[in-house]
Design an enzyme around this catalytic site. Structure first.
Site, mmCIF file in Angstrom:
data_model
loop_
_atom_site.group_PDB
_atom_site.id
_atom_site.type_symbol
_atom_site.label_atom_id
_atom_site.label_comp_id
_atom_site.label_asym_id
_atom_site.label_seq_id
_atom_site.Cartn_x
_atom_site.Cartn_y
_atom_site.Cartn_z
ATOM 1 N N ASN A 9 70.824 -36.373 -34.387
ATOM 2 C CA ASN A 9 71.816 -36.683 -35.416
ATOM 3 C C ASN A 9 71.388 -35.944 -36.679
ATOM 4 O OD1 ASN A 9 73.468 -37.820 -37.339
ATOM 5 N ND2 ASN A 9 72.632 -39.896 -37.171
ATOM 6 N N LYS A 11 72.894 -35.691 -39.395
ATOM 7 C CA LYS A 11 73.340 -36.354 -40.631
ATOM 8 C C LYS A 11 73.900 -35.308 -41.601
ATOM 9 C CE LYS A 11 70.205 -40.141 -39.728
ATOM 10 N NZ LYS A 11 69.441 -41.269 -40.258
ATOM 11 N N HIS A 95 77.567 -46.074 -36.898
ATOM 12 C CA HIS A 95 76.194 -45.832 -37.370
ATOM 13 C C HIS A 95 75.920 -46.702 -38.605
ATOM 14 C CE1 HIS A 95 72.671 -43.896 -39.075
ATOM 15 N NE2 HIS A 95 72.437 -43.407 -37.873
ATOM 16 N N GLU A 97 74.508 -46.157 -41.289
ATOM 17 C CA GLU A 97 74.786 -45.523 -42.583
ATOM 18 C C GLU A 97 76.283 -45.569 -42.893
ATOM 19 O OE1 GLU A 97 72.499 -41.983 -41.801
ATOM 20 O OE2 GLU A 97 70.679 -43.156 -42.043
ATOM 21 N N GLU A 171 69.785 -49.252 -32.784
ATOM 22 C CA GLU A 171 69.034 -48.704 -33.911
ATOM 23 C C GLU A 171 68.757 -49.817 -34.914
ATOM 24 O OE1 GLU A 171 69.596 -44.275 -34.570
ATOM 25 O OE2 GLU A 171 71.418 -45.177 -35.339
ATOM 26 N N GLY A 177 64.957 -43.928 -40.721
ATOM 27 C CA GLY A 177 64.471 -43.230 -41.912
ATOM 28 C C GLY A 177 63.226 -43.884 -42.489
ATOM 29 N N SER A 216 63.273 -43.661 -36.406
ATOM 30 C CA SER A 216 61.931 -43.083 -36.600
ATOM 31 C C SER A 216 61.254 -42.643 -35.310
ATOM 32 C CB SER A 216 61.033 -44.051 -37.381
ATOM 33 O OG SER A 216 61.537 -44.196 -38.691
HETATM 34 P P1 PGA Z 1 65.627 -41.292 -38.041
HETATM 35 O O1 PGA Z 1 67.214 -41.561 -37.928
HETATM 36 O O2 PGA Z 1 65.193 -40.761 -36.698
HETATM 37 O O3 PGA Z 1 65.474 -40.314 -39.148
HETATM 38 O O4 PGA Z 1 64.986 -42.614 -38.331
HETATM 39 C C1 PGA Z 1 67.767 -42.105 -36.768
HETATM 40 C C2 PGA Z 1 69.247 -42.332 -36.916
HETATM 41 O O5 PGA Z 1 69.710 -42.761 -37.973
HETATM 42 O O6 PGA Z 1 70.031 -42.090 -35.982
#
Ligand code: PGA
Length: 258
Positions: A9, A11, A95, A97, A171, A177, A216
């Site tokens: 992803n 982003k 997601h 976010e 997740e 993050g 992560s």
């Molecule tokens: P990250 O993000 O691996 O940077 O923690 C994962 C995600 O939001 O899909």
């Protein structure tokens, strides 16, 4: 057997020149992993570039959302049909976010799942609890609230979602993050819970559906997480921007030869 799946992803990252390098580096880095599915979900404007760079390789591409609308006066929305026109295989939906920054609800995400499935795009439905919910011991209640609306789809829409191989991404928001991922046991407990919940509605669906872990993931922690029986792969944020790290995470999911 559920085929393992790793989705990157990206982003809100990238640019035409940077993407080109990253696509090419990722193509070479994951070249040998022919027994797993690999996808990269890129910002909408780069779907065309993804199609140009990744067609004919083993990497599929996808979008990071789609609209619940099909067409009309919905400024800034992008439909599932549109991303399908650019060859997208996957669409991330719900997601955290999106849930956080635009108040995307599970109800809306499920409508988007229907749109994606109608367009032949595989929905990757992201669910998971926040830190507060986790600390309060409410993780499973949150999963109930986020996952069960999926089973309110009408029979035909649910059948289409199954047919396109809908994926669930667990997740935990507190691990996205962040500095550390969920422990393998923590993740397994939640994945098993998700699968049981699905099985109560549709046993066949539960057995076949890939539930991938996100939050992560790194080359250091991926293998222990992927070795868990109900974890079928990963959704990778930051580490997907680095082709070497991404390929090491792919290597960690490749089933051993016997
Ligand atoms: P990250 O993000 O691996 O940077 O923690 C994962 C995600 O939001 O899909």
């Amino acid at each position: 057997m559920r085929k393992k799946l790793i989705i990157g992803n990206w982003k809100l990252n990238g640019g035409l020149a940077e993407n080109k390098q990253r696509f090419n580096a990722t193509i070479s880095a994951v070249h040998d992993f022919t027994d797993i599915d690999i996808g990269l979900c890129v910002p909408y404007p780069y779907l065309f570039q993804a199609q140009q760079c990744l067609s004919g390789t083993s990497i599929k591409w996808g979008a990071q959302n789609v609209s619940q609308f099909v067409q009309g006066a919905y400024t800034s929305c992008v439909s599932a049909e549109m991303v399908a026109e650019f060859g997208a295989t996957y669409a991330l939906l719900g997601h955290s976010e999106r849930r956080f920054y635009t108040d995307e609800s599970s109800h809306k995400a499920v409508l988007r799942i229907k749109r994606a499935a109608d367009a032949g795009v595989t929905p990757v439905y992201c669910i998971g609890e926040t830190l507060e919910e986790h600390q309060a011991g409410h993780a499973k209640d949150v999963i109930d609230r986020q996952l069960l609306p999926l089973f309110e789809l009408d029979v035909a829409a649910f059948a289409r979602a199954k047919a396109v191989g809908l994926v669930i991404a667990y997740e935990p928001v507190w691990a996205i993050g962040a500095d550390i991922a969920a422990s393998p046991q923590q993740a397994q407990t939640m994945h098993a819970y998700i699968r049981d919940l699905m099985a109560a509605c549709d046993a066949d669906f539960a057995a076949k559906t890939r539930i991938i872990y996100g939050g992560s993931l790194t080359p250091d922690n991926a293998k222990a997480i992927f070795d868990m029986p109900d974890i079928d792969g990963g959704l990778v944020g930051r580490a997907s921007l680095n082709s070497q790290q991404f390929s090491q995470i792919c290597a960690a999911v490749v089933p051993s030869p016997h």
